[in-house]
Design an enzyme around this catalytic site. Structure first.
Site, short mmCIF file in Angstrom:
data_model
loop_
_atom_site.label_atom_id
_atom_site.label_comp_id
_atom_site.label_asym_id
_atom_site.label_seq_id
_atom_site.Cartn_x
_atom_site.Cartn_y
_atom_site.Cartn_z
N ASN A 7 4.61 -9.55 10.48
CA ASN A 7 4.54 -8.82 8.92
C ASN A 7 5.81 -8.12 9.04
OD1 ASN A 7 4.37 -7.24 6.84
ND2 ASN A 7 2.17 -6.26 7.24
N ARG A 91 3.44 -13.16 7.21
CA ARG A 91 2.92 -12.61 5.86
C ARG A 91 3.91 -12.47 4.86
NH1 ARG A 91 2.88 -6.36 4.10
NH2 ARG A 91 1.65 -6.51 2.14
N HIS A 180 -2.72 -7.25 -1.93
CA HIS A 180 -3.94 -7.41 -0.90
C HIS A 180 -4.72 -8.43 -0.91
CE1 HIS A 180 -3.49 -2.68 -1.49
NE2 HIS A 180 -2.74 -2.97 -0.45
N ARG A 241 1.71 6.65 -5.36
CA ARG A 241 1.73 5.86 -6.44
C ARG A 241 0.96 6.24 -7.63
NH1 ARG A 241 1.16 -0.16 -3.87
NH2 ARG A 241 2.17 0.66 -2.03
N GLU A 384 -6.31 -8.40 8.19
CA GLU A 384 -5.44 -9.28 7.54
C GLU A 384 -4.68 -10.12 8.63
OE1 GLU A 384 -4.20 -5.77 5.52
OE2 GLU A 384 -3.48 -6.90 3.85
#
Ligand code: AMP
Length: 396
Positions: A7, A91, A180, A241, A384
């Site tokens: 990743n 990823r 996601h 965010r 993941e």
């Protein structure tokens, strides 16, 4: 098969080596500050102490070289040689509308991913740098790309279209994509399995609540809606965010505060959310603690977070005309007992009942609803990397 899962970000690179048959993690780690001073490698072989090595990593190629050295060194390596890596799973963040599933990486795939760079200018180029660097060091090892956006490509137009002129969608791909996806796919499948339901005949809502948060509605194994949009800025309140905001507010704030558009975007991405409302921290734990000590702004931040999650879940119950299973995952979803309890207080209308004792669990797979609850509610730790390893093994 040994799968190296990578990743890759612009200055960091996380990795794991997973045996795809046993699904055992042989080693994991992280390269930090790539291209900066004081770059370092954190390496952890399974069952052993973490090792932190300060080492020069001017480029991602150097970083991957360091990863390979750590994995194959005599002292605490988990592989005899590089040849024991059978495939690499990368990823990849944004596949636009071009990828609705994982792919074996070819030159053509890389070109197509690069065509999506405008949609994720911070992430996609870094992902590709990681792919190129790995290819240079392991030219004969097959590589697979697993996209964050792919799982949500099943969303229907009514869920993904914005109310902007249609030509922006046609010309520039302006639509909701969602993120996601690897986590939502992994957790929704597991949720159906744990509930004893056929994945292809199950209405699942996955609440991936972490530093970045998103919720998905998964109907019969397909994502039919999710809360993030063209970018990961849309939807829930997050660590830094803002999530949803009236676009009209942007112009208003920019004028009042004399901000450029770039400054405004930095504020929405880095200085809003938990941090912006509470003024305490972007970390849910800190905000929750401050709220418990009576900090009003921290309490507002937690309230806004719970409320938005509850509203989104309610919307997805409508979208799917019901729900069988709700799953909480990611840092907050897996660990915050109080957050889950507060969110679930909104779900009385669904006949959901939470067992307080079972909810008092952190980071473990468990059913937290009572036997007479109309909807099963689970904590399911996301994974993941394992999902990427599975997809990679399946494709090569
Ligand atoms: P992630 O992005 O999935 O790594 O999640 C990070 C978020 O999880 C941060 O906001 C953390 O505060 C939150 N988190 C981790 N552990 C806990 C915990 N025990 N209680 C509450 N929040 C937690």
């Amino acid at each position: 098969m040994n799968i190296l899962v990578i990743n890759c970000g612009s200055s960091s690179l996380k990795f794991q080596v997973i045996n795809s048959e046993t699904e055992e993690v042989k080693a994991s780690g992280l390269c930090e500050r790539i291209g900066m001073d004081e770059s370092r490698l954190v390496y952890q072989p399974a069952g052993c102490e973490k090792e932190k090595i300060t080492v020069d990593m001017p480029t991602h190629k150097e970083a991957i070289k360091q990863v390979i050295d750590a994995l194959t060194n005599e002292k605490n390596g988990v592989l005899k040689s590089l040849s024991e890596i059978d495939a690499v799973g990368h990823r990849l963040v944004h596949g636009g509308e071009k990828f609705n599933k994982s792919v074996v990486i070819t030159e053509e795939v890389i070109k197509t991913v690069e065509e999506c760079n405008d949609l994720a200018p911070l992430h996609n180029p870094a992902n590709i740098i990681g792919v190129r660097a790995t290819q240079e060091l392991m030219p004969n090892v097959p590589m697979v790309g697993v996209f964050d956006t792919a799982f949500h490509q099943t969303m229907p137009p009514k869920a993904y279209l914005y109310g902007t002129p249609y030509e922006y969608y046609e010309k520039h791909g302006v639509r909701r994509y969602g993120f996601h996806g690897t986590s939502h796919a992994f957790v929704s499948a597991r949720a159906a399995e744990l509930a004893g339901k056929d994945y292809k005949d199950c209405k699942t809502i996955v609440c991936h609540l972490g530093n970045g948060s998103s919720i998905s509605a998964v109907l019969n194994g397909e994502s039919v809606d999710t809360s993030m949009g063209l970018t990961p800025l849309e939807g829930l309140l997050m660590g830094t965010r803002s999530g949803d905001i009236d676009p009209g507010a942007l112009e208003y704030i920019m004028k009042k505060e004399n901000l450029s558009y770039a400054e405004m975007m930095t504020i929405l991405n880095k200085k809003s959310g938990f941090l912006g409302i509470s003024g305490v921290s972007s970390d849910c734990r800190d905000v929750d603690n401050a709220a418990a000590e009576g900090n009003e702004r921290a309490k507002h931040a937690m309230d806004v977070f719970h409320y938005r999650v509850a509203k989104t879940v309610g919307g997805y119950v409508a979208a799917m005309n019901g729900v069988d299973v709700i799953a909480f995952t990611a840092g907050i979803g897996e660990n915050s007992v109080s957050t889950r309890a507060e969110i679930c207080k909104y779900f009385g209308y669904l006949g959901i009942k939470i067992d307080e004792e079972k909810n008092n669990t952190r980071g473990e797979e468990i059913l937290i609803s009572t036997p007479d609850s109309k909807v099963k509610v689970f904590i399911i730790p996301t994974n993941e990397e394992l999902k990427i390893a599975r997809e990679t093994a399946a494709l090569v």
